[in-house]
Design a protein around this motif. Structure first.
Motif, PDB file in Angstrom:
ATOM      1  N   ILE A 219       1.128  10.346   6.875  1.00  0.00           N
ATOM      2  CA  ILE A 219       1.336   8.896   6.902  1.00  0.00           C
ATOM      3  C   ILE A 219       2.155   8.499   8.124  1.00  0.00           C
ATOM      4  O   ILE A 219       1.909   7.470   8.758  1.00  0.00           O
ATOM      5  CB  ILE A 219       2.022   8.432   5.605  1.00  0.00           C
TER       6      ILE A 219
ATOM      7  N   VAL B 245       0.869   4.228  -2.876  1.00  0.00           N
ATOM      8  CA  VAL B 245       0.648   5.640  -2.556  1.00  0.00           C
ATOM      9  C   VAL B 245       1.879   6.470  -2.897  1.00  0.00           C
ATOM     10  O   VAL B 245       1.788   7.556  -3.488  1.00  0.00           O
ATOM     11  CB  VAL B 245       0.279   5.785  -1.069  1.00  0.00           C
TER      12      VAL B 245
ATOM     13  N   ALA C  77       0.835  -1.208   0.000  1.00  0.00           N
ATOM     14  CA  ALA C  77       0.000   0.000   0.000  1.00  0.00           C
ATOM     15  C   ALA C  77       0.870   1.258   0.000  1.00  0.00           C
ATOM     16  O   ALA C  77       0.575   2.241  -0.706  1.00  0.00           O
ATOM     17  CB  ALA C  77      -0.929  -0.009   1.216  1.00  0.00           C
ATOM     18  N   GLY C  78       1.942   1.236   0.787  1.00  0.00           N
ATOM     19  CA  GLY C  78       2.853   2.371   0.795  1.00  0.00           C
ATOM     20  C   GLY C  78       3.523   2.580  -0.552  1.00  0.00           C
ATOM     21  O   GLY C  78       3.689   3.724  -1.004  1.00  0.00           O
TER      22      GLY C  78
ATOM     23  N   TYR D 293       2.437   7.122  -6.850  1.00  0.00           N
ATOM     24  CA  TYR D 293       1.562   8.134  -7.440  1.00  0.00           C
ATOM     25  C   TYR D 293       1.814   9.515  -6.838  1.00  0.00           C
ATOM     26  O   TYR D 293       1.707  10.524  -7.540  1.00  0.00           O
ATOM     27  CB  TYR D 293       0.109   7.724  -7.278  1.00  0.00           C
ATOM     28  N   ALA D 294       2.163   9.573  -5.560  1.00  0.00           N
ATOM     29  CA  ALA D 294       2.470  10.865  -4.940  1.00  0.00           C
ATOM     30  C   ALA D 294       3.754  11.443  -5.517  1.00  0.00           C
ATOM     31  O   ALA D 294       3.862  12.662  -5.742  1.00  0.00           O
ATOM     32  CB  ALA D 294       2.597  10.702  -3.430  1.00  0.00           C
TER      33      ALA D 294
ATOM     34  N   LEU E  52       1.983  15.019   3.002  1.00  0.00           N
ATOM     35  CA  LEU E  52       1.490  13.645   2.910  1.00  0.00           C
ATOM     36  C   LEU E  52       2.330  12.705   3.756  1.00  0.00           C
ATOM     37  O   LEU E  52       1.793  11.869   4.495  1.00  0.00           O
ATOM     38  CB  LEU E  52       1.501  13.193   1.453  1.00  0.00           C
TER      39      LEU E  52
ATOM     40  N   SER F 216       6.656   3.837   1.112  1.00  0.00           N
ATOM     41  CA  SER F 216       6.164   5.136   0.621  1.00  0.00           C
ATOM     42  C   SER F 216       7.315   6.004   0.139  1.00  0.00           C
ATOM     43  O   SER F 216       7.239   6.626  -0.938  1.00  0.00           O
ATOM     44  CB  SER F 216       5.400   5.855   1.737  1.00  0.00           C
TER      45      SER F 216
END
Length: 619
Positions: free
Chosen positions: A112, A92, A88-89, A95-96, A108, A137
């Motif tokens: 997180i 995210v 999941a990280g 795309y970030a 962001l 992330s």
């Protein structure tokens, strides 16, 4: 006249940095490590998917750090949940990194970090999940790649899933007894019976307290080893039923042994022979045979004899038993994550992760600094440094700095002589095998991980980056040291106080059950397990905080006396429970003893400025 030499005793924060874990090497984990990151990377290079192979290897490396001794069923949660969080990280972060500007990315990352830090306070698995969420992330946002976010997240899952598959399918070397898939459970349950025997041998000595703590740890480990998902489709597996029965039969033995240790009187040497034979029967998957009976002169010895008879019967029948643990609801987990300890934890992690991301972005876009290609290293490094459950802050910083410098220098030497990419892939394979050994000390682990990561960077087509890696780590150390000692809103030491409060509440529930003179033993054993587990968690949190630098360590002063008083109260409650089973009621002496311990606990709580829950009166 010469003065006597005074032995140098390092301060706690330095002593912790010099201390390493001990124990046998898990050669099965070494084998899995050798078969994880390196082979995955080789397959990706052969398929011309090197970038995805690098991400899969990173995921396998992180899973290897979590690949600790235990059962296969427990590894499903211990490795699988953090891997999903990391995926999941990665999604995210990817795309970030494409769509967010530096300010939005910093905001962001801070958010997180707040979330992952609070969740990390729930427990070890949640902490590992929070760590991988943050690291992935940062890597997803900063590591250049042409693949979409979903493909990178899938590669992360594949890398971690590959190691998990090896954990579930490969037999343990030397495992020749019974079904090899249950060797972890078998070893954990056998260790409980050995710990009971050790406690009986230590009754009436100064070692009794340490042996009771070891018994609690063994029970916790066995409970976790058996609590995972079934490894077979049907619950009628004879091996699983037998292991559950053997664990359940150990609980009354542990209760009787604790009562004997609390009495402070030595017992005959033959008293521990029965539990040791039971341990051998579990380990070798055989019948118990005749068990020596202890003298039935006092209630605790009679309880021990009855428990041995029950254990022998349970071993022969092999019927399943309850693990005697209450499952925490979502509400309970949220209370921990957003409570005092979780808020302090989350705030510190969020500030460090956000600040390191902001500094890295500023350097990345600064013309005078040059191209800062690996800016994501800075926030990713800060994650491992700021996590309080990974050890005291000063110890982590010293170990991280030393391990990174050594690892970068080693890799610089390897990079000068190894062929590319074959030699670097072989180096990744070697590092994967060394991770299970290196996890004994944070500096050793950092050294191995640094070599592995730098090798992955070069396989991915980037230049040698040892100097950059050292600079990023030292900068992250400075950021974490500053943020780690900043004053925070509310009362400091929130993590320790939250653990102590939880231990007080669990002990309260256990004491109330015994004082009610209920004959519901199943509920009592559930409450007893929960109380001792909470006490062990509080003891661990206190030990970590006590090894911090003085500005942080002083916030937990007096907490060790409080948890020691709670442990004595739990031991006395256990002795009262044994007396209750023997006579059908509690004596006046039992209640007077509990009342005295409650008074002692109240004084310790006042000295530690800790508000304990209202414990039931003994009268």
């Amino acid at each position: 006249m010469s003065r006597p030499a005074v032995a140098f005793r390092p301060p706690p924060w330095l002593a912790h940095a010099l201390r390493a874990q001990r124990g046998p090497v898990s050669w099965s984990a070494v084998t899995r490590g050798a078969l994880s990151a390196g082979p995955l990377l080789l397959i990706a290079v052969l398929l011309d998917r090197t970038a995805l192979g690098v991400l899969a290897a990173i995921a396998a490396m992180l899973a290897g750090i979590n690949d600790r001794p235990g059962s296969r069923r427990a590894s499903v949660k211990r490795l699988g949940v953090p891997a999903l969080a990391g995926a999941a990280g990665m999604l995210v972060g990817t795309y970030a990194g494409v769509h967010a500007d530096p300010v939005a990315l910093t905001v962001l990352f801070t958010g997180i970090g707040l979330l992952a830090g609070g969740v990390s306070a729930v427990g070890p698995v949640a902490s590992s999940a929070g760590t991988q969420l943050l690291v992935a992330s940062a890597v997803g946002a900063g590591m250049p790649a042409a693949e979409p976010g979903w493909a990178r997240a899938l590669a992360f899952v594949v890398g971690a899933g590959w190691l998990l598959g090896l954990r579930l399918l490969l037999p343990t070397p030397g495992a020749t007894v019974g079904d090899f898939r249950f060797d972890g459970e078998r070893a954990a349950v056998a260790a409980v019976y050995d710990a009971v025997a050790d406690l009986l041998d230590a009754a009436g000595t100064e070692e009794a307290v340490a042996r009771r703590v070891a018994l609690t740890a063994a029970l916790d480990h066995a409970q976790d080893a058996l609590a995972g998902p079934r490894l077979r489709r049907y619950a009628s597996s004879s091996t699983e039923r037998r292991l559950h029965a053997q664990y359940a039969a150990a609980l009354p033995l542990a209760e009787a042994a604790t009562a004997l240790a609390w009495a402070g009187e030595p017992v005959a040497g033959r008293t521990s022979e029965g539990p040791r034979r039971l341990a051998g029967a579990v380990r070798e998957n055989t019948h118990t045979g005749p068990l020596p009976a202890p003298h039935r002169s006092v209630p605790a010895l009679r309880a021990l004899d009855d428990a041995l008879l029950h254990a022998a019967d349970a071993f022969d029948r092999g019927s399943g038993g309850d693990l005697h643990t209450r499952r925490r609801s979502v509400r309970d987990l949220l209370r921990v994550a957003f409570g005092t300890g979780g808020r302090e934890y989350g705030l510190r992690v969020g500030l460090c992760f956000g600040a390191s991301a902001a500094v890295a972005q500023a350097l990345h876009h600064a013309r005078w600094y040059g191209q800062h290609t690996h800016w994501y290293w800075l926030p990713a490094t800060a994650v491992f440094l700021v996590k309080p459950d990974l050890g005291p802050l000063a110890s982590r910083v010293l170990s991280r700095a030393a391990g990174t410098v050594l690892g970068a220098l080693l890799f610089a030497g390897f990079a000068a002589v190894l062929p590319r990419p074959e030699g670097l892939i072989a180096l990744v394979t070697l590092c994967g095998a060394l991770i299970p050994v290196a996890t004994r000390h944070f500096a050793a682990q950092t050294t191995v991980v640094t070599v592995l990561v730098l090798a992955l960077v070069m396989v991915g087509g980037e230049p040698q980056a040892s100097v950059s890696r050292i600079g990023e780590t030292l900068l992250a150390c400075a950021i974490v040291l500053v943020v780690g000692h900043l004053p925070m809103p509310g009362q400091r030491g929130g993590g320790v106080r939250a653990r102590l409060a939880a231990a007080g509440e669990a002990t309260q529930a256990y004491l109330a059950q015994v004082l009610s003179e209920s004959d519901d033993r199943a509920t009592r054993w559930t409450l007893r397990r929960e109380a001792y587990r909470a006490l062990a968690e509080a003891r661990t949190a206190i030990a970590l905080t006590a090894a911090e630098l003085p500005p942080l360590a002083r916030h937990s002063e007096g907490a060790d006396e409080v948890v020691a008083s709670l442990e004595r109260l739990a031991d006395a409650t256990t002795a009262c429970a044994v007396h209750l089973d023997d006579s059908g009621h509690l004596s006046a002496h039992d209640r007077e003893q509990i009342a005295a311990l409650l008074a002692e606990l109240a004084k310790d709580g006042e000295r530690a400025r800790l508000r304990l829950p209202e414990l039931p009166l003994a009268g």
